[in-house]
Design a protein around this motif. Structure first.
Motif, PDB file in Angstrom:
ATOM      1  N   UNK A   1       0.825  -1.214   0.000  1.00 10.13           N
ATOM      2  CA  UNK A   1       0.000   0.000   0.000  1.00 10.13           C
ATOM      3  C   UNK A   1       0.856   1.259   0.000  1.00 10.13           C
ATOM      4  N   UNK A   2       1.933   1.261   0.774  1.00  9.89           N
ATOM      5  CA  UNK A   2       2.831   2.420   0.789  1.00  9.89           C
ATOM      6  C   UNK A   2       3.539   2.593  -0.554  1.00  9.89           C
ATOM      7  N   UNK A   3       3.925   1.486  -1.180  1.00  6.99           N
ATOM      8  CA  UNK A   3       4.533   1.540  -2.512  1.00  6.99           C
ATOM      9  C   UNK A   3       3.562   2.174  -3.504  1.00  6.99           C
ATOM     10  N   UNK A   4       2.317   1.718  -3.495  1.00  3.95           N
ATOM     11  CA  UNK A   4       1.299   2.265  -4.396  1.00  3.95           C
ATOM     12  C   UNK A   4       1.094   3.759  -4.135  1.00  3.95           C
ATOM     13  N   UNK A   5       1.016   4.123  -2.860  1.00  7.84           N
ATOM     14  CA  UNK A   5       0.800   5.536  -2.505  1.00  7.84           C
ATOM     15  C   UNK A   5       1.968   6.403  -2.960  1.00  7.84           C
ATOM     16  N   UNK A   6       3.187   5.914  -2.780  1.00  8.61           N
ATOM     17  CA  UNK A   6       4.356   6.669  -3.218  1.00  8.61           C
ATOM     18  C   UNK A   6       4.393   6.850  -4.722  1.00  8.61           C
ATOM     19  N   UNK A   7       4.072   5.787  -5.469  1.00 14.32           N
ATOM     20  CA  UNK A   7       4.050   5.898  -6.936  1.00 14.32           C
ATOM     21  C   UNK A   7       2.963   6.849  -7.411  1.00 14.32           C
ATOM     22  N   UNK A   8       1.809   6.809  -6.760  1.00 14.41           N
ATOM     23  CA  UNK A   8       0.715   7.681  -7.177  1.00 14.41           C
ATOM     24  C   UNK A   8       1.012   9.153  -6.934  1.00 14.41           C
ATOM     25  N   UNK A   9       1.921   9.467  -6.037  1.00 11.63           N
ATOM     26  CA  UNK A   9       2.250  10.863  -5.736  1.00 11.63           C
ATOM     27  C   UNK A   9       3.335  11.420  -6.647  1.00 11.63           C
ATOM     28  N   UNK A  10       3.863  10.574  -7.548  1.00 13.71           N
ATOM     29  CA  UNK A  10       4.908  11.026  -8.459  1.00 13.71           C
ATOM     30  C   UNK A  10       4.278  11.359  -9.801  1.00 13.71           C
ATOM     31  N   UNK A  11       4.602  12.535 -10.310  1.00 15.23           N
ATOM     32  CA  UNK A  11       4.095  12.969 -11.596  1.00 15.23           C
ATOM     33  C   UNK A  11       4.915  12.327 -12.712  1.00 15.23           C
ATOM     34  N   UNK A  12       4.366  11.298 -13.336  1.00 14.56           N
ATOM     35  CA  UNK A  12       5.050  10.625 -14.437  1.00 14.56           C
ATOM     36  C   UNK A  12       6.174   9.718 -13.954  1.00 14.56           C
ATOM     37  N   UNK A  13       7.024   9.336 -14.884  1.00 13.41           N
ATOM     38  CA  UNK A  13       8.196   8.504 -14.605  1.00 13.41           C
ATOM     39  C   UNK A  13       9.361   9.060 -15.405  1.00 13.41           C
ATOM     40  N   UNK A  14      10.589   8.800 -14.968  1.00 10.63           N
ATOM     41  CA  UNK A  14      11.733   9.279 -15.748  1.00 10.63           C
ATOM     42  C   UNK A  14      11.711   8.662 -17.151  1.00 10.63           C
ATOM     43  N   UNK A  15      12.207   9.416 -18.117  1.00  8.38           N
ATOM     44  CA  UNK A  15      12.286   8.914 -19.493  1.00  8.38           C
ATOM     45  C   UNK A  15      13.505   8.005 -19.626  1.00  8.38           C
ATOM     46  N   UNK A  16      13.325   6.928 -20.367  1.00  3.48           N
ATOM     47  CA  UNK A  16      14.462   6.039 -20.627  1.00  3.48           C
ATOM     48  C   UNK A  16      15.486   6.786 -21.469  1.00  3.48           C
ATOM     49  N   UNK A  17      16.762   6.527 -21.223  1.00  2.08           N
ATOM     50  CA  UNK A  17      17.785   7.174 -22.039  1.00  2.08           C
ATOM     51  C   UNK A  17      17.696   6.692 -23.489  1.00  2.08           C
ATOM     52  N   UNK A  18      17.852   7.621 -24.435  1.00  4.40           N
ATOM     53  CA  UNK A  18      17.774   7.277 -25.857  1.00  4.40           C
ATOM     54  C   UNK A  18      19.088   6.725 -26.386  1.00  4.40           C
ATOM     55  N   UNK A  19      20.192   7.207 -25.814  1.00  3.50           N
ATOM     56  CA  UNK A  19      21.519   6.773 -26.243  1.00  3.50           C
ATOM     57  C   UNK A  19      22.213   6.151 -25.040  1.00  3.50           C
ATOM     58  N   UNK A  20      22.741   4.953 -25.228  1.00  3.39           N
ATOM     59  CA  UNK A  20      23.419   4.262 -24.125  1.00  3.39           C
ATOM     60  C   UNK A  20      24.746   4.930 -23.801  1.00  3.39           C
ATOM     61  N   UNK A  21      25.081   4.912 -22.542  1.00  2.48           N
ATOM     62  CA  UNK A  21      26.381   5.436 -22.111  1.00  2.48           C
ATOM     63  C   UNK A  21      27.479   4.495 -22.595  1.00  2.48           C
ATOM     64  N   UNK A  22      28.680   5.019 -22.660  1.00  2.00           N
ATOM     65  CA  UNK A  22      29.807   4.188 -23.083  1.00  2.00           C
ATOM     66  C   UNK A  22      30.066   3.099 -22.044  1.00  2.00           C
ATOM     67  N   UNK A  23      30.763   2.094 -22.465  1.00  2.00           N
ATOM     68  CA  UNK A  23      31.114   0.988 -21.570  1.00  2.00           C
ATOM     69  C   UNK A  23      31.899   1.513 -20.360  1.00  2.00           C
ATOM     70  N   UNK A  24      32.786   2.479 -20.600  1.00  2.00           N
ATOM     71  CA  UNK A  24      33.586   3.053 -19.513  1.00  2.00           C
ATOM     72  C   UNK A  24      32.708   3.812 -18.519  1.00  2.00           C
TER      73      UNK A  24
END
Length: 153
Positions: A25-48
């Motif tokens: 229930x706390x997990x659900x409540x915390x997610x519901x209070x967040x506006x959207x979700x972070x966007x996935x990165x379009x370009x992968x970072x280098x191996x380093x």
């Protein structure tokens, strides 16, 4: 007397159900209070870069981020488990940076939003996605790796 035993048993059962349901229930409540979700990165970072962020989070060996859940996080917090796994720390850094701007603090505490988003990220994103956005988050916020989840000793 029998009625009193039934009432006591009912109350005890209700308390057990509430305790078992509380993390979800706390997990659900915390997610519901967040506006959207972070966007996935379009370009992968280098191996380093991915290797650097993995080591900065305390990881060693193969870079794999295991999904977590509200119950495991709750047990880790209550047991004082110590430093979180590297993947969870990276997801926490991303969650914290995102929640600062997108958490409705009037509804829930910032920490609950951050914990819920950390769980969500480990469950829905790939290891490479988390490492890439983690590298971007740390380079944008140099203090990011200095603060880890509360269960670190």
């Amino acid at each position: 007397m029998r009625v009193l035993l039934r009432i006591t048993g009912g109350v005890a059962l209700l308390l057990i159900v509430l305790l078992l349901a509380a993390p979800a229930l706390l997990y659900r409540r915390g997610l519901n209070a967040i506006d959207g979700r972070p966007a996935r990165p379009q370009v992968a970072a280098s191996e380093q870069e991915r290797d650097r962020i993995w080591r900065q989070a305390g990881g060693s060996g193969a870079r794999t981020i295991d999904p977590t859940n509200p119950y495991r996080l709750t047990l880790d917090l209550l047991s004082g488990h110590g430093k979180p796994p590297a993947g969870e720390a990276i997801a926490f850094w991303i969650s914290r940076a995102y929640a600062v701007k997108h958490c409705d603090r009037a509804r829930v505490p910032h920490h609950l939003c951050t914990a819920a988003l950390t769980i969500w990220l480990t469950r829905h994103w790939t290891t490479d996605d988390l490492l890439t956005l983690g590298a971007q988050t740390v380079s944008a916020d140099p203090r990011a790796p200095l603060v880890t989840p509360a269960r670190q000793q």
